[in-house]
Motif scaffolding. Structure first.
Motif, PDB file in Angstrom:
ATOM      1  N   LYS A 110      -3.276  -4.889 -12.029  1.00  0.00           N
ATOM      2  CA  LYS A 110      -3.773  -3.587 -12.484  1.00  0.00           C
ATOM      3  C   LYS A 110      -2.821  -2.936 -13.468  1.00  0.00           C
ATOM      4  CE  LYS A 110      -6.516  -2.494  -8.363  1.00  0.00           C
ATOM      5  NZ  LYS A 110      -6.656  -1.579  -7.192  1.00  0.00           N
ATOM      6  N   ARG A 111      -1.522  -3.217 -13.329  1.00  0.00           N
ATOM      7  CA  ARG A 111      -0.534  -2.600 -14.216  1.00  0.00           C
ATOM      8  C   ARG A 111      -0.270  -3.441 -15.465  1.00  0.00           C
ATOM      9  NH1 ARG A 111       2.084   1.583 -11.248  1.00  0.00           N
ATOM     10  NH2 ARG A 111       4.190   1.373 -12.107  1.00  0.00           N
ATOM     11  N   ASP A 148       5.719  -3.037  -9.912  1.00  0.00           N
ATOM     12  CA  ASP A 148       6.027  -3.803 -11.131  1.00  0.00           C
ATOM     13  C   ASP A 148       6.843  -5.050 -10.845  1.00  0.00           C
ATOM     14  OD1 ASP A 148       4.969  -1.844 -13.132  1.00  0.00           O
ATOM     15  OD2 ASP A 148       6.509  -0.571 -12.236  1.00  0.00           O
ATOM     16  N   ASN A 206       0.832  -1.216   0.000  1.00  0.00           N
ATOM     17  CA  ASN A 206       0.000   0.000   0.000  1.00  0.00           C
ATOM     18  C   ASN A 206       0.857   1.252   0.000  1.00  0.00           C
ATOM     19  OD1 ASN A 206      -2.330  -1.517   0.008  1.00  0.00           O
ATOM     20  ND2 ASN A 206      -2.728  -1.287   2.190  1.00  0.00           N
ATOM     21  N   SER A 230      -1.744  -5.371  -7.426  1.00  0.00           N
ATOM     22  CA  SER A 230      -1.157  -4.192  -8.058  1.00  0.00           C
ATOM     23  C   SER A 230      -0.569  -4.538  -9.422  1.00  0.00           C
ATOM     24  CB  SER A 230      -0.068  -3.595  -7.158  1.00  0.00           C
ATOM     25  OG  SER A 230       0.519  -2.470  -7.784  1.00  0.00           O
ATOM     26  N   THR A 238       2.274   1.721  -3.434  1.00  0.00           N
ATOM     27  CA  THR A 238       1.228   2.152  -4.357  1.00  0.00           C
ATOM     28  C   THR A 238       0.874   3.613  -4.153  1.00  0.00           C
ATOM     29  OG1 THR A 238       0.333  -0.096  -4.437  1.00  0.00           O
ATOM     30  CG2 THR A 238      -1.130   1.692  -5.130  1.00  0.00           C
ATOM     31  N   GLU A 239       0.807   4.017  -2.891  1.00  0.00           N
ATOM     32  CA  GLU A 239       0.490   5.422  -2.599  1.00  0.00           C
ATOM     33  C   GLU A 239       1.577   6.347  -3.119  1.00  0.00           C
ATOM     34  OE1 GLU A 239      -0.362   8.322   1.284  1.00  0.00           O
ATOM     35  OE2 GLU A 239      -0.378   6.137   1.502  1.00  0.00           O
ATOM     36  N   ARG A 240       2.835   5.925  -3.002  1.00  0.00           N
ATOM     37  CA  ARG A 240       3.955   6.781  -3.417  1.00  0.00           C
ATOM     38  C   ARG A 240       4.185   6.739  -4.934  1.00  0.00           C
ATOM     39  NH1 ARG A 240       9.052   8.165  -1.180  1.00  0.00           N
ATOM     40  NH2 ARG A 240      10.230   9.291  -2.777  1.00  0.00           N
ATOM     41  N   PHE A 241       4.106   5.547  -5.516  1.00  0.00           N
ATOM     42  CA  PHE A 241       4.519   5.401  -6.915  1.00  0.00           C
ATOM     43  C   PHE A 241       3.399   4.951  -7.854  1.00  0.00           C
ATOM     44  CE2 PHE A 241       8.516   4.395  -4.520  1.00  0.00           C
ATOM     45  CZ  PHE A 241       9.217   5.542  -4.861  1.00  0.00           C
ATOM     46  N   GLY A 242       2.238   4.648  -7.326  1.00  0.00           N
ATOM     47  CA  GLY A 242       1.130   4.248  -8.179  1.00  0.00           C
ATOM     48  C   GLY A 242       0.949   2.762  -8.361  1.00  0.00           C
ATOM     49  N   GLY A 243       1.882   1.968  -7.882  1.00  0.00           N
ATOM     50  CA  GLY A 243       1.766   0.512  -8.012  1.00  0.00           C
ATOM     51  C   GLY A 243       3.117  -0.158  -7.904  1.00  0.00           C
TER      52      GLY A 243
END
Length: 261
Positions: free
Chosen positions: A133-134, A86, A76, A130, A79-84
């Motif tokens: 989603k990516r 990889d 989390n 995550s 995800t909050e900092r970088f969007g997800g």
């Protein structure tokens, strides 16, 4: 750059392989999320990355991967900092007690399993949504040659990593449809803080030189030297990168030829 613009979580940050993995990720263009139980180790890894002068984005998250809630909080935060997320490099481990199987402390085996097996799986499962989603991602399990080649007094450690090997194969099979690759790197002897400490102790106990201990280990390795943890880490980065885009469910032996199937 093999990981350019990727968001990579590296668990098990500390002196040795974990820190080298973080540095390799930075050198290859990734934003790096550092996870370890000890804040001092996170600070040291961040300082090593900053010293590269690459302006790498770094997020430090104190994490005990044996705690499911901590694994979720780590993903989390990333995800909050970088969007997800990889890429996930599962490097965190505990060696457990070194003892004969007949004298095994199975309570210690369970603790070892909590980190090496359940912890790595918990963090992987936390990262999967995550990655879906990516549109895909890569998970690399840092495993051990002990699974491939039995070594005395390592049964508890080997059993935990053996379970991880099996689960990884099933995870790769099931997640392939989502573009998520899952591979394992099986490390052998690696010259770094842990092996350096072992060599010093073994030399003192046996009353011989450290070089004699090193030579005894290297004698059984095809390359006739102990690979460094920094160089072994590069194989992990390769598996995480698009250079391995068609590779999933693989078991890559990274041991200089100590074990050859």
């Amino acid at each position: 750059m093999l990981l350019k613009d990727k968001v990579v979580i590296v668990s098990g940050i500390g002196p040795g392989l974990g820190q080298h993995l973080a540095i390799h990720c930075a050198n290859e263009g990734a934003a790096v999320v550092l996870a370890a139980r000890t804040p001092d180790k996170l600070d040291a890894a961040e300082a090593a990355i900053n010293a590269l002068g690459l302006n790498t984005e770094v997020l430090k998250v104190p994490t005990d991967i044996s705690d499911p809630d901590a694994c979720t909080a780590l993903v989390n935060a990333a995800t909050e900092r970088f969007g997800g997320v990889d890429v996930l490099l599962n490097s965190a481990y505990t060696g457990g007690k070194m003892e004969p199987v007949e004298d095994a402390d199975l309570t210690d085996w369970r603790k070892t399993m909590d980190t090496n097996f359940f912890g790595s799986m918990q963090l992987s499962l936390a990262a999967v949504p995550s990655m879906k989603k990516r549109g895909g991602g890569a998970i690399v399990m840092v495993n051990t040659m002990v699974v491939r080649k039995a070594m005395a007094y390592n049964a508890g450690y080997g059993a935990s990593k053996g379970a991880l090997k099996t689960a990884t194969a099933h995870l790769a099979l099931e997640l392939g449809q989502y573009g998520i690759r899952v591979n394992s790197a099986f490390m052998g002897w690696m010259w770094g803080p842990n092996v350096e400490g072992y060599v010093r102790q073994a030399a003192a106990e046996q009353g011989i030189s450290e070089q004699q201990i090193i030579d005894g280990i290297a004698e059984h390795i095809a390359l006739k030297r102990i690979p460094t943890d920094a160089n072994c880490g590069k194989a992990v980065i390769m598996l995480a990168s698009d250079y391995a885009s068609e590779v999933t469910g693989a078991c890559l032996d990274v041991n200089g030829g100590d074990f050859i199937p």
